[in-house]
Design a protein around this motif. Structure first.
Motif, short mmCIF file in Angstrom:
data_model
loop_
_atom_site.label_atom_id
_atom_site.label_comp_id
_atom_site.label_asym_id
_atom_site.label_seq_id
_atom_site.Cartn_x
_atom_site.Cartn_y
_atom_site.Cartn_z
N UNK A 212 49.58 18.24 49.61
CA UNK A 212 50.09 17.95 48.28
C UNK A 212 50.35 19.22 47.51
N UNK A 213 50.15 19.15 46.18
CA UNK A 213 50.38 20.33 45.33
C UNK A 213 49.06 20.78 44.73
N UNK A 214 48.76 22.07 44.91
CA UNK A 214 47.58 22.68 44.27
C UNK A 214 48.08 23.54 43.11
N UNK A 215 47.39 23.48 41.99
CA UNK A 215 47.81 24.17 40.77
C UNK A 215 46.91 25.38 40.53
N UNK A 216 47.54 26.53 40.28
CA UNK A 216 46.81 27.76 39.96
C UNK A 216 47.31 28.25 38.60
N UNK A 217 46.44 28.27 37.61
CA UNK A 217 46.83 28.54 36.24
C UNK A 217 46.99 30.00 35.91
N UNK A 218 47.90 30.67 36.59
CA UNK A 218 48.16 32.09 36.34
C UNK A 218 49.35 32.54 37.16
N UNK A 219 49.64 33.84 37.11
CA UNK A 219 50.78 34.35 37.87
C UNK A 219 50.42 34.55 39.34
N UNK A 220 51.30 35.22 40.09
CA UNK A 220 51.09 35.32 41.53
C UNK A 220 49.87 36.17 41.86
N UNK A 221 49.62 37.23 41.11
CA UNK A 221 48.42 38.05 41.36
C UNK A 221 47.16 37.21 41.19
N UNK A 222 47.15 36.36 40.15
CA UNK A 222 46.01 35.47 39.93
C UNK A 222 45.87 34.51 41.11
N UNK A 223 46.99 33.95 41.54
CA UNK A 223 46.99 33.04 42.70
C UNK A 223 46.40 33.74 43.93
N UNK A 224 46.86 34.97 44.19
CA UNK A 224 46.37 35.70 45.36
C UNK A 224 44.86 35.91 45.30
N UNK A 225 44.36 36.24 44.13
CA UNK A 225 42.91 36.46 43.99
C UNK A 225 42.16 35.15 44.23
N UNK A 226 42.68 34.05 43.70
CA UNK A 226 42.03 32.76 43.94
C UNK A 226 42.06 32.39 45.42
N UNK A 227 43.19 32.66 46.08
CA UNK A 227 43.29 32.37 47.52
C UNK A 227 42.34 33.26 48.31
N UNK A 228 42.19 34.51 47.84
CA UNK A 228 41.24 35.41 48.53
C UNK A 228 39.83 34.85 48.45
N UNK A 229 39.45 34.33 47.27
CA UNK A 229 38.12 33.76 47.11
C UNK A 229 37.97 32.49 47.95
N UNK A 230 39.05 31.67 47.98
CA UNK A 230 39.02 30.45 48.80
C UNK A 230 38.87 30.79 50.28
N UNK A 231 39.64 31.79 50.73
CA UNK A 231 39.58 32.19 52.14
C UNK A 231 38.24 32.82 52.49
N UNK A 232 37.66 33.53 51.51
CA UNK A 232 36.33 34.11 51.71
C UNK A 232 35.31 32.99 51.93
N UNK A 233 35.39 31.96 51.08
CA UNK A 233 34.49 30.81 51.23
C UNK A 233 34.76 30.08 52.54
N UNK A 234 36.04 29.98 52.92
CA UNK A 234 36.41 29.33 54.17
C UNK A 234 35.86 30.09 55.37
N UNK A 235 35.98 31.41 55.33
CA UNK A 235 35.42 32.23 56.42
C UNK A 235 33.91 32.08 56.52
N UNK A 236 33.26 31.96 55.36
CA UNK A 236 31.81 31.77 55.35
C UNK A 236 31.46 30.42 55.97
#
Length: 530
Positions: A212-236
């Motif tokens: 579906x659609x995931x919403x990130x309330x910021x620009x692309x740099x903000x999105x990248x940081x959120x994805x980095x945190x998500x991927x960090x949690x995913x790797x864990x």
């Protein structure tokens, strides 16, 4: 305002593209729509624009959206006025000014007496002075066609603008005009783009995927940081599941060994006690059933954890899996590869390309951007560097070097071959078949794609296959020339390319209007052409 409710789209061949999409953009808001190739971004824009009907769901826009498509070939036979839907209004104005003040002409003009002035101002802003609205679109370059559609925003002044890869064909100066417009406009924007500088000018990022659609309330740099945190949690999570799987398998083995010892000890006691044979068989059967039950419990647990781990691994990003893996032993940092001494070039004895003759050196390990407006001779200079052309004046000396040219269409890929055949063509070091297929797997070409024709590959797939072929060749080229490498790629594949290039230790020459990409691959010097 834009509102999508439970939107679903199914292709005519019955394949589901996306389902139950919900999205809301308030007035004056500026949002990005991103997602991997094939996720349905362009289709979703067409549905919002009213060019496609959804299979299910509701689209509410509040006003007629203004839509700028990614591909313009279908407009080649139309004039600029027809493409901008101005022909009737401009014709009505001219006839009224010529004395034909009819009810029909007044209705077509609809009191829009400043239409010609707005057209002139819009074309001027987008550097299209001198263009005639009656000329055909086929006479324009890709960048000029984009700017015609962008000019339409100024002319029609819509409340909602939909843009599909608007910076694709624009040079640096035109991109800056686009960035200035995005920052200054009060229109509601929904933008599909892989231009990360542009994406950083927007307020919200909507990521479209199979979920579906995931919403990130910021620009692309903000999105990248959120994805980095998500991927960090995913790797864990992956590490924890891997640990749990090892522990479950150890417990399964230990339980099986312990049960075997208990069964063996019990049989010996029963035999010593003189238990009748028929009773021994019954006891043995009971023991085997008990062991099987225990084994089944552990196998179910191991299988469950293994399945969870498989699903988690599918969510992991692909970026870090792909590296060049070259043998860099022949690359000597600082070695002079090319020396240009006052070179210039002219086709068929016509005027020379560059106002000033070019003097430069390329040394091993450098990262250089080749910049200049459209028509400034970037492709010609590349052909000179590759020794496909000779300079008309001056001298160009190139050391004995191996160079690879990767254009935006990945022309090194032979569309007549299959994926596996293409990989074998680069197999100069005589890797065995299974080793070639391991490399293909590493670049996301699984068993079911090895016989796929290269002609059926997307831009991102061709890029990955090109990188894979270079790794199969093993020996690093001294020089890689990239010509607009990000034009046909989505963000995921741009990141794959960026990581792979940063693993390369040789000399890099890049032609690109994507300033963000140039920064990410650590370009240290620029050759400007005028």
């Amino acid at each position: 305002m834009l509102l999508l409710q439970n939107l679903t789209y199914i292709h005519p061949n019955k394949d589901l593209l996306f389902e139950n999409i919900n999205l809301s953009i308030s007035r004056h808001h500026k949002a990005a729509l991103i997602g991997n190739n094939g996720s349905g971004k362009s289709t979703l824009l067409k549905i919002i624009a009213g060019l496609l009907a959804p299979s299910e769901g509701v689209v509410k826009t509040g006003s007629v959206p203004y839509y700028i498509p990614q591909i313009f070939g279908q407009f080649n036979d139309l004039t600029l006025a027809q493409v901008l839907q101005l022909e009737e209004k401009l014709t009505a104005l001219q006839e009224i000014l010529g004395g034909m003040v009819t009810e029909e002409n007044l209705a077509r003009l609809d009191d829009d007496w400043t239409i010609e002035d707005r057209c002139r101002d819009a074309l001027h802003f987008w550097q299209l002075d001198g263009f005639d609205l009656s000329q055909k679109m086929e006479t324009l370059s890709g960048g000029q066609k984009t700017k015609v559609f962008l000019a339409g925003i100024f002319i029609h002044q819509p409340d909602l603008v939909l843009l599909d890869e608007p910076s694709n064909h624009l040079d640096m100066a035109s991109r800056q005009l686009l960035y200035d417009f995005i920052q200054s406009t009060s229109a509601t924007l929904l933008v599909v783009s892989h231009d990360r500088k542009l994406l950083n000018l927007l307020d919200t990022v909507f990521e479209l995927s199979k979920r579906g659609i995931a919403v990130y309330g910021g620009n692309y740099d903000f999105y990248q940081e959120q994805k980095r945190l998500e991927n960090q949690a995913l790797n864990e999570d992956v590490r924890n599941r891997e640990k749990a799987l090892r522990k479950a398998r150890d417990l399964e083995r230990e339980s099986a060994e312990r049960q075997q010892k208990l069964d063996a000890r019990g049989r010996k006691k029963q035999e010593k006690a003189g238990v009748p044979t028929i009773m021994l068989n019954t006891l043995r059967n009971n023991a085997e059933k008990s062991t099987a039950r225990l084994k089944g419990v552990h196998a179910e647990k191991v299988g469950s954890i293994a399945q969870e781990l498989t699903e988690l691994r599918k969510e992991l990003p692909d970026v870090d899996k792909m590296k060049f893996g070259f043998d860099p032993s022949q690359l000597h940092r600082g070695k002079v590869l090319v020396t240009a001494d006052g070179i210039n070039f002219g086709y068929d004895d016509r005027q020379l390309l560059w106002k000033q003759n070019l003097d430069f050196q390329l040394t091993s390990g450098e990262r250089i951007a080749l910049k200049g407006p459209n028509g400034s001779g970037k492709t010609t200079l590349i052909r000179l560097l590759l020794e496909e052309l000779k300079p008309s004046i001056g001298a160009l000396n190139r050391a004995d070097t191996k160079a690879v040219y990767i254009d935006q269409d990945y022309s090194l890929i032979d569309n007549r071959l299959t994926v596996y055949e293409q990989a074998q063509r680069f197999n100069e070091s005589a890797l065995q078949e299974h080793e070639v297929k391991i490399r293909l797997n590493r670049f996301l070409f699984t068993r079911d794609t090895w016989d796929k024709p290269c002609s059926a590959l997307s831009g991102g797939e061709k890029m990955r296959l090109m990188l894979c072929c270079l790794t199969i060749g093993n020996q690093a080229p001294d020089l890689i020339i990239l010509d607009e490498p990000t034009n046909n790629l989505d963000i995921q594949n741009i990141e794959i390319l960026t990581h792979a290039i940063n693993d390369y230790q040789g000399t890099l020459v890049v032609v690109s209007h994507d300033q963000y990409f140039l920064e990410q691959v650590n370009v240290g010097r620029t050759i400007e052409l005028e």
